[in-house]
Design a protein around this motif. Structure first.
Motif, PDB file in Angstrom:
ATOM      1  N   LEU A 166       0.754  -1.254  -0.091  1.00  0.00           N
ATOM      2  CA  LEU A 166       0.089  -0.174  -0.051  1.00  0.00           C
ATOM      3  C   LEU A 166       0.800   1.559  -0.049  1.00  0.00           C
ATOM      4  O   LEU A 166       0.562   2.355  -0.462  1.00  0.00           O
ATOM      5  CB  LEU A 166      -0.939   0.044   1.232  1.00  0.00           C
ATOM      6  CG  LEU A 166      -1.962  -1.202   1.300  1.00  0.00           C
ATOM      7  CD1 LEU A 166      -2.530  -1.295   2.634  1.00  0.00           C
ATOM      8  CD2 LEU A 166      -3.097  -0.779   0.319  1.00  0.00           C
ATOM      9  N   VAL A 167       2.220   1.105   0.537  1.00  0.00           N
ATOM     10  CA  VAL A 167       3.015   2.481   0.693  1.00  0.00           C
ATOM     11  C   VAL A 167       4.238   1.864   0.112  1.00  0.00           C
ATOM     12  O   VAL A 167       5.479   2.091   1.009  1.00  0.00           O
ATOM     13  CB  VAL A 167       2.860   2.942   2.154  1.00  0.00           C
ATOM     14  CG1 VAL A 167       3.554   4.421   2.063  1.00  0.00           C
ATOM     15  CG2 VAL A 167       1.602   2.853   2.908  1.00  0.00           C
TER      16      VAL A 167
ATOM     17  N   GLY B 256       6.611   3.147  -1.677  1.00  0.00           N
ATOM     18  CA  GLY B 256       7.843   4.046  -1.407  1.00  0.00           C
ATOM     19  C   GLY B 256       8.334   4.505  -0.211  1.00  0.00           C
ATOM     20  O   GLY B 256       9.337   5.346  -0.303  1.00  0.00           O
ATOM     21  N   ASP B 257       7.574   4.025   1.068  1.00  0.00           N
ATOM     22  CA  ASP B 257       8.066   4.294   2.207  1.00  0.00           C
ATOM     23  C   ASP B 257       9.379   3.445   2.517  1.00  0.00           C
ATOM     24  O   ASP B 257       9.058   2.442   2.818  1.00  0.00           O
ATOM     25  CB  ASP B 257       7.042   4.318   3.241  1.00  0.00           C
ATOM     26  CG  ASP B 257       7.143   4.813   4.575  1.00  0.00           C
ATOM     27  OD1 ASP B 257       7.070   6.160   4.758  1.00  0.00           O
ATOM     28  OD2 ASP B 257       7.959   4.251   5.268  1.00  0.00           O
ATOM     29  N   GLY B 258      10.605   4.364   3.023  1.00  0.00           N
ATOM     30  CA  GLY B 258      11.841   3.316   3.341  1.00  0.00           C
ATOM     31  C   GLY B 258      11.602   2.588   4.632  1.00  0.00           C
ATOM     32  O   GLY B 258      11.919   1.543   4.849  1.00  0.00           O
ATOM     33  N   GLU B 259      10.600   3.276   5.598  1.00  0.00           N
ATOM     34  CA  GLU B 259      10.679   2.475   6.924  1.00  0.00           C
ATOM     35  C   GLU B 259       9.693   1.303   6.721  1.00  0.00           C
ATOM     36  O   GLU B 259       9.728   0.429   7.544  1.00  0.00           O
ATOM     37  CB  GLU B 259      10.089   3.454   7.962  1.00  0.00           C
ATOM     38  CG  GLU B 259      11.244   4.268   8.588  1.00  0.00           C
ATOM     39  CD  GLU B 259      12.136   3.282   9.633  1.00  0.00           C
ATOM     40  OE1 GLU B 259      12.068   3.463  10.667  1.00  0.00           O
ATOM     41  OE2 GLU B 259      13.179   2.999   9.030  1.00  0.00           O
ATOM     42  N   VAL B 260       8.611   1.267   6.016  1.00  0.00           N
ATOM     43  CA  VAL B 260       7.682   0.254   5.724  1.00  0.00           C
ATOM     44  C   VAL B 260       8.458  -0.993   5.109  1.00  0.00           C
ATOM     45  O   VAL B 260       8.493  -1.967   5.546  1.00  0.00           O
ATOM     46  CB  VAL B 260       6.640   0.760   4.688  1.00  0.00           C
ATOM     47  CG1 VAL B 260       5.831  -0.602   4.386  1.00  0.00           C
ATOM     48  CG2 VAL B 260       5.588   1.578   5.648  1.00  0.00           C
ATOM     49  N   ALA B 261       9.218  -0.432   4.283  1.00  0.00           N
ATOM     50  CA  ALA B 261      10.276  -1.524   3.529  1.00  0.00           C
ATOM     51  C   ALA B 261      11.219  -2.132   4.559  1.00  0.00           C
ATOM     52  O   ALA B 261      11.356  -3.247   4.801  1.00  0.00           O
ATOM     53  CB  ALA B 261      10.651  -0.988   2.309  1.00  0.00           C
ATOM     54  N   GLY B 262      11.711  -1.248   5.419  1.00  0.00           N
ATOM     55  CA  GLY B 262      12.561  -1.588   6.358  1.00  0.00           C
ATOM     56  C   GLY B 262      12.033  -2.497   7.446  1.00  0.00           C
ATOM     57  O   GLY B 262      12.620  -3.512   7.970  1.00  0.00           O
ATOM     58  N   LEU B 263      10.850  -2.311   7.800  1.00  0.00           N
ATOM     59  CA  LEU B 263      10.349  -3.125   8.790  1.00  0.00           C
ATOM     60  C   LEU B 263       9.940  -4.513   8.280  1.00  0.00           C
ATOM     61  O   LEU B 263      10.342  -5.651   8.848  1.00  0.00           O
ATOM     62  CB  LEU B 263       8.784  -2.626   9.250  1.00  0.00           C
ATOM     63  CG  LEU B 263       8.092  -3.478  10.275  1.00  0.00           C
ATOM     64  CD1 LEU B 263       8.861  -3.745  11.523  1.00  0.00           C
ATOM     65  CD2 LEU B 263       6.721  -2.785  10.413  1.00  0.00           C
TER      66      LEU B 263
END
Length: 401
Positions: A214-215, A217-224
């Protein structure tokens, strides 16, 4: 993916349809749960419907209408209109409401434990009984927790909509933290006889995948997501056949999930290259360094120490300092690590935990002070509420005896 796993993934869509149609998140969520119960009873006997989502929406709508008889005529008209306007084949048109639901379930008016419980039920599709079993509490207790959470959302006047753009970044951080909490409770259960609760780790990874979809492009979402994959990849080697804990340095690395490691490394590499750098990306990078080492002895501890040093600047907290102390001991010797721990002794956020005691005992063992280490392991064992961790700590103490 099993059929029922696929059905659980429909829960946010079904709930979104009902909330947009009728309002009243609390009543709609109850109706969806009742529809899931009905499906579990009917489908194995009568066969699966051609369109499971439309079936769930129809049944949940009927259950919801039954629950709100104070306005019977209006509700029945809405029900009839909704059923008459179903497209050919019963397909329900719905946007993707998963992110909206996650924001709602992680509303700041709720406590972290309530956020976790409501997320698992409303977004994950788990029953109250399943959530209660996962957290080792009575079903009635968990039911009360979920009910109070829904009442607080109603009292806060929260609508079924995304937060204002100015609030979304902060609110997304809360959502990520809730998913992180779910995973941690599954990966190292805080109480009980089992070290791991695989149903919780699996659900946390599923939710993280949904967030990444859903998000994207968010680096922290990918990081999690990367962090969860890289950590969970070691799960097959974390316990011995008797259920006892196997520390990272002693694990059989041939049992690690190489596909999950490759996916996690790719995710964190991409996220770090885009910036800005956040705590989940840094934790994922640390996990990747561990996972890519062919043996414990080949671990690149200087790189791990450098990453922990950056993490402590980005997101300072005693748990990060505790882990950095281990890296300091590996790079500069146990005395340097123990000196760092001395500064943590007065931190009340760690004073009630067994983690500080067990790490200090580990560094004392590295330094050759076996008597102090033995006493430290025993003290940590008395403080932990996890039976596998308690047995592991007592075993470490016994080895030094």
């Amino acid at each position: 993916m099993t059929g029922w796993q696929a059905v659980r993934r429909l829960v946010p869509e079904v709930l979104g349809v009902l909330v947009r149609r009728y309002g009243r998140f609390d009543a709609c969520e109850d109706a969806v749960q009742e529809a899931l119960v009905a499906a579990a009873a009917q489908w194995p006997v009568e066969g699966w419907p051609e369109n499971p989502r439309a079936w769930l929406v129809t049944v949940a709508s009927r259950r919801l209408a039954d629950q709100v008889r104070s306005d019977v005529a209006r509700r029945r008209r809405e029900e009839a209109d909704a059923l008459r306007t179903l497209p050919a084949g019963g397909e329900v048109e719905a946007g993707d409401d998963t992110l909206t639901l996650l924001f709602l379930c992680c509303h700041p008016a709720l406590t972290p434990s309530s956020q976790v419980a409501l997320t698992l039920r409303a977004v994950g599709g788990l029953s109250t009984a399943e959530i209660a079993r996962a957290f080792l509490v009575p079903e009635a207790t968990m039911a009360q927790r979920i009910s109070r959470a829904k009442h607080r959302i109603k009292a806060a006047g929260a609508g079924f909509e995304l937060p204002p753009a100015a609030e979304q970044a902060a609110r997304l951080g809360v959502v990520l933290h809730v998913v992180y909490l779910v995973f941690n409770e599954g990966y190292t259960a805080t109480s009980g006889t089992q070290l791991v609760r695989a149903e919780l780790t699996a659900e946390a990874i599923r939710l993280a995948r949904e967030l990444h979809r859903l998000v994207p492009g968010d680096g922290e979402v990918a990081g999690l997501l990367a962090l969860l994959l890289l950590t969970d990849a070691r799960r097959p080697a974390r316990t011995a056949p008797d259920g006892s804990l196997v520390p990272l340095s002693e694990q059989d690395r041939t049992l690690w999930d190489t596909e999950a490691i490759a996916e996690g490394v790719a995710l964190v590499t991409g996220a770090l290259s885009r910036g800005p750098i956040g705590p989940y990306q840094l934790q994922a990078a640390i996990a990747a360094v561990h996972d890519e080492a062919p043996t414990a002895g080949a671990t690149d501890w200087p790189q791990i120490l450098a990453l922990y040093t950056v993490l402590e600047r980005v997101a300072p907290n005693p748990a990060v300092t505790l882990n950095r102390a281990v890296a300091v001991a590996e790079v500069h010797g146990p005395a340097a690590g123990l000196a760092l721990l001395d500064a943590l002794s007065a931190d009340e956020r760690l004073s009630a935990s067994h983690h500080l005691l067990s790490v200090r005992a580990h560094l004392q063992e590295m330094a050759g002070d076996h008597e102090a280490a033995r006493a430290g392991y025993r003290a940590a064992a008395r403080r932990t509420t996890s039976e596998p961790e308690r047995r592991h700590l007592l075993t470490r103490a016994a080895r030094l005896g």
